[in-house]
Motif scaffolding. Structure first.
Motif, short mmCIF file in Angstrom:
data_model
loop_
_atom_site.label_atom_id
_atom_site.label_comp_id
_atom_site.label_asym_id
_atom_site.label_seq_id
_atom_site.Cartn_x
_atom_site.Cartn_y
_atom_site.Cartn_z
N SER A 63 -0.15 8.45 28.05
CA SER A 63 -0.44 9.43 28.59
C SER A 63 -0.09 9.55 30.68
O SER A 63 -0.22 10.43 30.84
N SER A 64 0.04 8.66 30.93
CA SER A 64 0.01 8.28 32.96
C SER A 64 0.25 6.83 32.15
O SER A 64 0.85 6.29 31.68
N SER A 65 1.01 6.91 33.74
CA SER A 65 1.87 5.27 34.14
C SER A 65 0.87 4.26 34.10
O SER A 65 0.10 4.14 34.55
N ASP A 108 4.88 7.65 33.20
CA ASP A 108 4.58 8.07 32.27
C ASP A 108 5.39 8.42 31.30
O ASP A 108 6.05 8.66 31.34
#
Length: 385
Positions: A63-65, A108
């Motif tokens: 869900s994120s980098s 992401d």
């Protein structure tokens, strides 16, 4: 114990077990960082420097980098790799490597990290035929790392270009093995290119004891490799005419494992219990190309040969695969080595010989000493496909 209490304990155990399974499944599904490929081969040409892309990935979308950090691994990793896989790579000097960046990011919603350039320099100093190993490690990441997939290996090699080979049409070499020489474990190797298959084409060995040949009709097809003598077995795949192959046979006495290789891959194997082999003149003599003077036919080879080697050890599959085109003449267990490129052929008085590149003084007698091998130029270098 009360039967209701027993049921309650069993129910609690099942709940705990299911909870444990869910935890394991959750752990497996957790995104982790790793290298998708284990190994890359960098073939050096005449360039001073070359660049390759380095790229890690995550096992599933996150869900994120995710930030990933890299480093050139310690040389001890190379030693561990050689020990594990039976290879003989030298360590590529870290001072000749430059990372374009020590880190990269998996954006992401994606699985691949941004590429980082890896530059190899001072490549002109690399010797032909030598292979080096450079391990690059994922140093850390903002997600867990998959153990065992955190290192990518770069094999840096400068291929040998074989442009001259021996044309062996009923020519032969007799190897002067000292009487009393016995082989327990052994390896035969050669680069061959067959122009046409006869009933029985001799590659190398001692007839009746341990001979490496092609065909033995009607029992073995004319284009099938066979090891024969006290015991024998053959391969099921046929060779093609006008095509280069690396062929090898190895026998490891402690395990009894006997294997025929084609282009570094196992083609057939058997289990033997032979204590040792006498391949000297007392047993008939060791020949390359044909069995000169053999009472039931000399069984000549028709084609080209190069890089013929005799070992007094059993070479591993990885060692064979890594050194098909050339090998270090100082390698452990190398008993005799004939490159057959023309530069190793000489006259000792009026006697023609071919020099033993291993340095053990096993200079081969060519055609009974009467004439030289026919050395030809190739239009393109020997290539194993």
């Amino acid at each position: 114990m009360n039967k209701y209490l027993l049921k309650y304990i069993a129910f609690c155990f099942i709940v705990m077990l299911l909870g444990s399974c869910n935890d394991s499944e959750s752990d497996l599904l957790e995104p982790k960082v790793y290298f998708e490929n284990k190994e890359y081969v960098i073939e050096v040409t005449d360039a001073e420097a070359m660049t390759h892309d380095l790229q890690a990935r995550v096992s599933s979308l996150y869900s994120s980098s995710v930030e990933v950090f890299y480093e050139v691994a310690d040389p001890s990793i190379v030693a561990a790799y050689n020990k594990k896989y039976g290879t003989e790579y030298e360590t590529f000097e870290a001072s000749n490597v430059k990372l374009g960046s020590g880190s990269s990011v998996v954006p992401d919603g994606q699985v691949y990290a941004e590429q980082v350039s890896l530059q190899f320099s001072n490549l002109k100093s690399i010797e032909e035929g030598k292979s080096y190993l450079l391990p690059v490690r994922i140093k850390s990441a903002s997600l867990p790392i998959i153990e065992g997939r955190d290192i990518v290996y770069f094999v840096v090699t400068k291929p040998v270009r074989i442009m001259k080979v021996a044309k062996v049409y009923s020519n032969y070499i007799k190897v002067p093995l000292v009487p009393g020489t016995l082989f327990s474990s052994i390896t035969y190797e050669a680069l061959i290119n067959v122009d046409w298959f006869g009933n029985n084409n001799t590659v190398m060995g001692c007839e009746g004891k341990l001979i490496f040949r092609i065909g033995d009709t009607p029992l073995v097809a004319a284009n099938h490799l066979q090891i024969a003598g006290n015991k024998e077995f053959s391969v099921s795949q046929g060779l093609e005419e006008q095509k280069w192959y690396h062929v090898a046979f190895s026998y490891d006495q402690p395990t009894g494992k006997a294997v025929i290789y084609i282009n570094g891959e196992k083609a057939s194997e058997a289990t033997w219990d032979t204590p040792n082999f006498d391949l000297t003149a007392n047993a008939g003599g060791f020949f390359i190309g044909k069995v000169a003077g053999f009472m039931w036919g000399e069984r000549p080879f028709y084609g080209q040969m190069s890089e013929v080697r005799l070992w007094n050890i059993s070479r591993t599959e990885n060692q064979i695969k890594q050194n098909m085109i050339t090998v270090d003449p100082k390698s452990e267990g190398l008993a005799a080595y004939y490159k057959l490129n023309g530069t190793d052929q000489f006259q000792d008085g009026d006697t023609w010989k071919v020099k033993d590149a291993s340095g053990h003084g096993m200079d081969g007698l060519v055609n009974g000493g009467r004439s030289a091998l026919n050395i030809i130029d190739l239009d393109e270098p020997v290539t194993i496909k």
